[in-house]
Design a protein around this motif. Structure first.
Motif, PDB file in Angstrom:
ATOM      1  N   LEU A 168       0.830  -1.208   0.000  1.00  0.00           N
ATOM      2  CA  LEU A 168       0.000   0.000   0.000  1.00  0.00           C
ATOM      3  C   LEU A 168       0.867   1.263   0.000  1.00  0.00           C
ATOM      4  N   VAL A 208       4.223  -4.236  -4.506  1.00  0.00           N
ATOM      5  CA  VAL A 208       3.429  -5.450  -4.327  1.00  0.00           C
ATOM      6  C   VAL A 208       4.310  -6.657  -4.641  1.00  0.00           C
ATOM      7  N   GLY A 232      -5.277 -10.621   3.883  1.00  0.00           N
ATOM      8  CA  GLY A 232      -5.965  -9.625   3.069  1.00  0.00           C
ATOM      9  C   GLY A 232      -6.830 -10.199   1.978  1.00  0.00           C
ATOM     10  N   LEU A 233      -7.780 -11.032   2.319  1.00  0.00           N
ATOM     11  CA  LEU A 233      -8.749 -11.492   1.316  1.00  0.00           C
ATOM     12  C   LEU A 233     -10.070 -11.677   2.049  1.00  0.00           C
ATOM     13  N   PRO A 234     -11.051 -10.829   1.748  1.00  0.00           N
ATOM     14  CA  PRO A 234     -12.282 -10.880   2.540  1.00  0.00           C
ATOM     15  C   PRO A 234     -13.125 -12.124   2.282  1.00  0.00           C
ATOM     16  N   ASN A 251     -13.247  -5.160   5.104  1.00  0.00           N
ATOM     17  CA  ASN A 251     -11.960  -4.661   4.601  1.00  0.00           C
ATOM     18  C   ASN A 251     -12.135  -3.422   3.742  1.00  0.00           C
ATOM     19  N   ASN A 392      -3.980 -13.329   1.895  1.00  0.00           N
ATOM     20  CA  ASN A 392      -3.884 -12.810   0.544  1.00  0.00           C
ATOM     21  C   ASN A 392      -3.089 -13.785  -0.320  1.00  0.00           C
ATOM     22  N   PRO A 393      -3.608 -14.117  -1.501  1.00  0.00           N
ATOM     23  CA  PRO A 393      -2.977 -15.180  -2.304  1.00  0.00           C
ATOM     24  C   PRO A 393      -1.828 -14.733  -3.199  1.00  0.00           C
ATOM     25  N   LEU A 394      -1.551 -13.426  -3.271  1.00  0.00           N
ATOM     26  CA  LEU A 394      -0.560 -12.979  -4.263  1.00  0.00           C
ATOM     27  C   LEU A 394       0.808 -13.640  -4.099  1.00  0.00           C
ATOM     28  N   ARG A 397       0.661 -17.654  -4.513  1.00  0.00           N
ATOM     29  CA  ARG A 397       0.445 -18.040  -5.912  1.00  0.00           C
ATOM     30  C   ARG A 397       1.689 -17.890  -6.766  1.00  0.00           C
TER      31      ARG A 397
ATOM     32  N   ASP B 218      -7.612  -1.123  -3.335  1.00  0.00           N
ATOM     33  CA  ASP B 218      -6.203  -1.491  -3.189  1.00  0.00           C
ATOM     34  C   ASP B 218      -5.648  -2.184  -4.429  1.00  0.00           C
ATOM     35  N   THR B 220      -5.165  -5.332  -4.870  1.00  0.00           N
ATOM     36  CA  THR B 220      -4.382  -6.533  -4.556  1.00  0.00           C
ATOM     37  C   THR B 220      -5.246  -7.649  -3.982  1.00  0.00           C
ATOM     38  N   GLY B 221      -6.567  -7.535  -4.113  1.00  0.00           N
ATOM     39  CA  GLY B 221      -7.450  -8.592  -3.617  1.00  0.00           C
ATOM     40  C   GLY B 221      -7.884  -8.394  -2.183  1.00  0.00           C
ATOM     41  N   MET B 222      -7.490  -7.292  -1.583  1.00  0.00           N
ATOM     42  CA  MET B 222      -7.720  -7.102  -0.159  1.00  0.00           C
ATOM     43  C   MET B 222      -9.135  -6.620   0.162  1.00  0.00           C
ATOM     44  N   VAL B 239      -7.453  -9.390  -8.907  1.00  0.00           N
ATOM     45  CA  VAL B 239      -6.531 -10.535  -8.830  1.00  0.00           C
ATOM     46  C   VAL B 239      -6.955 -11.727  -9.685  1.00  0.00           C
TER      47      VAL B 239
END
Lengths: 479, 281
Positions: A168, A208, A232-234, A251, A392-394, A397, B218, B220-222, B239
Motif C-alpha cells: 500500500l 506489491v 488480506g482477502l475478505p 476490509n 492474501n494469495p498474491l 500463488r 487497493d 491486490t485482492g484485499m 486478482v
C-alpha cells in the motif's frame, strides 16, 4: 488497592460524532498509582501471559518510582510497538488475566500503563537504543503490518540490514487500513513505524511482492525473507444479494474510512456510502470497528447481527461495551440468509433468521443452527460483512516451494520457517485472522529463527565454500 | 518516492495520454496489466490500464478519459509534475496464444488497453483483425498506431464522421458472418459495447474475452470492491482478472456497481470546478 485506576474517556454522546480517540490515557499520577498496585510476585505470571514476553514487573517497578524513561526502555527491549499494543492488545485475556490480582479483584492495568509510557516517550522524543555492528546479512520483510514491523525491528537490533516491502501507499498494514482512528490514531502508528526506521530499517512503499518483485528475486538479493503479508482477502457469506450496491466487505469499508479518509469526503477524494440504517454482520473486533465507523459517518441506526450469543463474541469486551454505550444495537443469535435489493441494484433489506446454539461438539465449538420459520427482514441501506478474512494469495500463488493449506495459509515449522529454504512467515498469513499481538509474537519468533539461520547454517555454508575455494586453489597450485 | 509525468498529451477532447517514469513497473509490465495511482495525499486510488511500456526507458503509458474528479485533476497536470503513488503492474497479463485469427474490438478509450495486446498477438504470429470505434472522428485516437499492429483495421463512428456509420458491433457482425475464421475475440470498451459484442459472438461460439474496469481501492485482492459475477461465481477483477470470458460475465451487475458512487462523484466533480473556476455558491 483493589480498584484499578479508571481510564479517562470521551463521553459516548460526544465521541459518536467524531473520529478522535475514545480513550484519553492516564495522567502521570494515575500511572504511578496504578503501577504501585503491583504486589511484585516472586514468580510473576504476567510475563508468561504476554506473547512477546515483555518484562512487566520490571517496568511497573520503574513507573512506581516515577522513572518513566527506564520503564519505556525496558518495554522496548522486547516490544518495538508499545503505543500500539497498549491500545489494541486484548490484555484481559493475556498479561492481565495472568496477573495474580485478577483473582483478587482487579488486575494491574498493564496495557494502560504501557500506553501511557509510549505516549510519554513519543511526546518527549523517541530514544534509539545502541545498535550492534552490522552483521553483513540482509533480510527482506514482506508487509509492514504488526508481524513485519516486529520482525524487522528485532532483526535490525540483531545487526542485520532489513528492507520492508509494503504493497500500500502507507505503512502499518491492518494498523493503518483496518483499525480506526478513534481506537488507534494513525499518527501513533506513523511514529512507531518511524522508530523502526530509526533502527536502520528501510521501507519501500507501493511495492506489491508477487507483482513488481517475486520472492525468488528477493532471495537473489537478500539472505532471508520474512512473509508477513496478512489476511488480506475478505470472506463473504455466500448468500444472495451480496454483490448489491451498498454491501461492503469490512476490509473495503474500513480501508475507505481509515486508509483513504473517506470520512473526510469531499475534502479527501475517496467516497463512501453513508448509510442511514447500517447492518454489520459479525461479532469480532472488525465488526465493532465497522459499526462504530458507520455511526460516526452519520448513520441513524447501526445494528450488529451475530449468529451466536454475546458470550461467544470474539470481540474484546471493552469494544462491545464501547459500541453499546455509543448506541449500537445488537441482534444476537441471528444470521442473514439473503440481502434484498431494489430495481437499481441497491440494498434495501436484510433478511435473517433466528439461530439456536447447540451443545458443543468435540472441538468445543457449537455450530449455531437456524430456527425454521423465524425469517424476517430489516431495512438497511448499507450492509457490512465482517466475518473474517483469509490470507492474501498474491505471494503464495507466485512463490514455488511454499507449502500452502487448503485454506490458503502458509505452513510453517515451530520456529516460523516455511518449507522453502531461507523463507520464514508469521502473522495472519499463517494463522488466518488473529490479533495484532499474536502476529507480533510470530514476527519475533521468526526473527530469532532467521538470526539463528544467518549466524548458524548460512555462516557455516559460507565458510565451507570459502574453504573449498582455498583448497581447490591450493590443488590448482600444486599441479 | 514519487513518479514523474514525462509526457502529457490530449489525444482527443477529454482523452489524455500520460507517460509516467516508473522503471520498476515498466520492467515487469505485460499487455493486460494495469496500475493504480494516487495523485497526492488527499487523492483516491484509481486503476488505469497500461497502454504501452518501455523497459529500456523505464516508462509506462496510460490513457484516460475525463469522467470524475480524479481524472479531471489528472487532466490538469503537465509534464514535469509528479504523482505521489503508482502501484503495479497489477492484474493478470493477457494470455497471448499463437496460430489463430484474433479479432480485437475497441470502443472509445478502450483502444488504449487493446493496443499492446494487438501488438503482442501480432508479434506472436497471429493474424490480427481490429475494429475500433468512437462517437465521432474527433474522439478517435491511435488509428495509425492500431493500423501498424493490425493485419486489417476497420473504423466505425456513431455519426459516420469517419469509417463505417454506426457501431463497432455492426462491423464485428459482418466479419463473423463473412466466415473469416476468427478463433478469438478480445473486446475492451464501455460495458454496453462489451455486452453487445458478447451477445454477438455467443451464437458463433467464438471464445470472447473482455477486460473489466470495476471500481477498485487497493487492487491486490484485499478489499473486494471490484467483485464481478462470472459464470455465477463472484470474482475479483483485480486478482482474478481483469480479463474474463465475456460469455459468462454479468454485465448488468458490472454496470450497476460502476454507478455506485454516482451521487458522490457529482459532488466531487462540482468541488473540482469550484476550486478551478471560483465557486458560484
Amino acid at each position: 488497592m483493589l480498584e484499578r485506576q479508571k481510564m479517562p474517556e470521551q463521553p459516548p454522546d460526544a465521541r459518536r460524532f467524531n473520529f478522535d480517540e475514545v480513550a484519553l490515557g492516564y495522567t502521570d499520577e494515575q500511572a504511578i498509582e496504578e503501577a504501585k498496585r503491583c504486589i511484585t510476585c516472586r514468580k510473576p505470571s504476567c510475563i508468561g501471559g504476554c506473547p512477546v514476553e515483555v518484562r512487566i514487573p520490571e517496568f511497573l517497578g520503574y513507573v512506581a518510582q516515577g522513572d518513566f524513561d527506564a520503564a519505556i526502555r525496558e518495554i522496548k527491549t522486547d516490544n518495538a510497538l508499545p503505543a500500539i499494543c497498549g491500545r489494541v492488545c486484548p490484555q484481559e485475556t493475556q498479561c492481565e488475566q495472568a496477573c495474580i490480582l485478577s483473582k483478587k479483584g482487579a488486575s494491574i492495568a498493564v496495557g494502560r500503563i504501557e500506553r501511557f509510557l509510549a505516549d510519554y516517550e513519543r511526546r518527549k522524543g523517541m530514544e534509539v537504543p545502541p545498535l550492534p555492528d552490522p552483521t553483513g546479512w540482509k533480510v527482506a520483510v514482506v508487509g509492514s503490518g504488526p508481524a513485519g514491523l516486529t520482525a524487522a525491528a528485532d532483526l535490525a537490533r540483531m545487526g542485520h540490514a532489513v528492507t520492508i516491502y509494503e504493497a500500500l501507499h502507507e505503512t502499518g498494514g491492518v494498523l493503518t487500513y483496518g483499525i480506526p482512528e478513534f481506537r488507534l490514531p494513525k499518527e501513533i502508528v506513523r511514529a512507531e513505524v518511524e522508530y523502526v526506521t530509526r533502527l536502520g530499517v528501510t521501507i519501500v512503499l507501493d511495492a506489491v511482492v508477487g507483482k513488481i518483485v517475486m520472492v525468488d528475486e528477493l532471495l537473489a538479493e537478500f539472505d532471508a525473507v520474512f512473509l508477513g503479508t496478512g489476511a488480506g482477502l475478505p470472506t463473504f457469506l455466500n448468500i444472495d444479494g451480496e454483490n448489491l450496491n451498498g454491501v461492503y466487505s469490512a476490509n473495503e469499508f474500513l480501508t475507505r474510512v481509515n486508509l483513504m479518509k473517506s470520512y473526510k469526503f469531499p475534502e479527501y477524494d475517496t467516497p463512501i456510502k453513508k448509510g442511514k440504517r447500517v447492518v454489520v454482520v459479525g461479532g469480532g473486533n472488525v465488526a465493532m470497528d465497522s459499526a462504530r465507523c458507520a455511526l460516526r459517518l452519520g448513520a441513524e441506526e447501526v445494528m450488529i447481527v451475530y449468529r451466536r450469543g454475546e458470550e461467544e463474541m470474539p470481540a474484546r469486551a471493552e469494544e462491545v461495551e464501547h459500541a453499546k454505550e455509543e448506541g449500537i444495537t445488537f441482534r444476537l443469535l441471528t444470521n442473514p440468509v439473503r440481502i434484498i435489493g431494489d430495481a437499481n441494484n441497491w440494498v434495501t433489506h436484510v433478511e435473517y433468521v433466528n439461530m439456536v446454539l447447540c451443545e458443543p461438539d468435540d472441538s468445543g465449538r457449537c455450530r449455531p443452527q437456524p430456527l425454521a420459520g423465524t425469517e424476517h427482514t430489516i431495512e438497511a441501506d448499507v450492509a457490512v460483512v465482517a466475518i473474517g478474512t483469509s490470507p492474501n494469495p498474491l505471494v503464495p500463488r507466485t512463490t514455488a516451494g511454499l507449502e500452502i493449506t487448503r485454506h490458503g495459509m502458509v505452513v510453517v515449522k515451530e520456529n516460523g520457517a516455511t518449507m522453502k529454504k531461507a523463507v520464514y512467515a508469521g502473522g495472519d498469513v499463517v494463522t488466518g485472522t488473529a490479533t495484532v499481538i499474536s502476529a507480533m509474537a510470530a514476527g519475533k519468533k521468526a526473527a530469532r529463527a532467521i538470526d539463528g539461520y544467518l549466524k548458524g547454517d548460512l555462516q557455516q555454508d559460507v565458510e565451507a565454500k570459502k574453504q573449498l575455494r582455498q583448497v581447490s586453489a591450493q590443488d590448482g597450485h600444486a599441479q | 518516492m514519487s513518479f514523474k509525468i514525462l509526457r502529457k498529451q490530449e489525444l482527443a477532447p477529454a482523452i489524455h495520454l500520460m507517460d509516467i517514469s516508473a522503471p520498476r513497473i515498466a520492467q515487469k509490465a505485460q499487455p493486460g496489466h494495469f496500475i493504480i495511482l494516487r495523485i497526492d495525499e488527499k487523492g483516491e486510488r484509481i486503476p488505469l490500464t497500461i497502454a504501452d511500456f518501455s523497459w529500456e526507458k523505464g516508462i509506462i503509458t496510460t490513457i484516460f478519459m475525463v469522467v470524475g474528479r480524479t481524472t479531471m485533476r489528472l487532466s490538469g497536470l503537465k509534464a514535469g509534475d509528479e504523482l505521489q503513488n503508482v502501484i503495479g503492474p497489477l492484474g493478470n497479463p493477457a494470455l497471448i496464444e499463437q496460430g489463430a485469427t484474433v479479432l480485437f474490438v475497441a470502443g472509445g478509450v478502450g483502444i488504449a488497453p487493446v493496443y499492446p495486446q494487438t501488438r503482442a498477438f501480432r508479434e506472436a504470429g497471429n493474424r490480427v483483425v481490429s475494429v475500433i470505434g468512437a462517437r465521432n472522428a474527433n474522439l478517435l485516437f491511435w488509428e495509425d498506431e492500431m493500423r501498424v499492429v493490425s493485419d486489417e483495421l476497420y473504423v466505425a463512428t456513431d455519426d459516420g464522421s469517419r469509417g463505417h456509420h454506426g457501431f463497432v458491433t455492426d462491423l464485428v457482425k459482418e466479419i463473423l458472418e463473412g466466415g473469416s475464421n476468427v478463433g478469438k475475440v478480445v473486446a475492451i470498451g464501455p460495458p454496453v459495447m462489451m455486452r453487445s459484442v458478447a451477445g454477438l459472438t455467443r451464437p458463433f461460439k467464438v471464445k470472447t474475452v473482455v477486460s473489466l474496469n470495476s471500481i477498485m481501492v487497493d487492487g491486490t485482492g484485499m478489499c473486494g470492491a471490484c467483485r464481478v459475477l462470472v459464470g455465477n461465481e463472484t470474482k475479483y477483477a483485480c486478482v482474478d482478472g481483469p480479463e474474463f470470458d465475456a460469455h459468462l460475465v454479468d454485465f448488468t451487475l458490472l454496470m450497476s456497481r460502476l454507478a455506485m458512487y454516482r451521487a458522490e462523484e457529482k459532488l466531487a466533480a462540482e468541488k473540482y470546478r469550484c476550486e478551478r473556476e471560483g465557486c458560484p455558491c
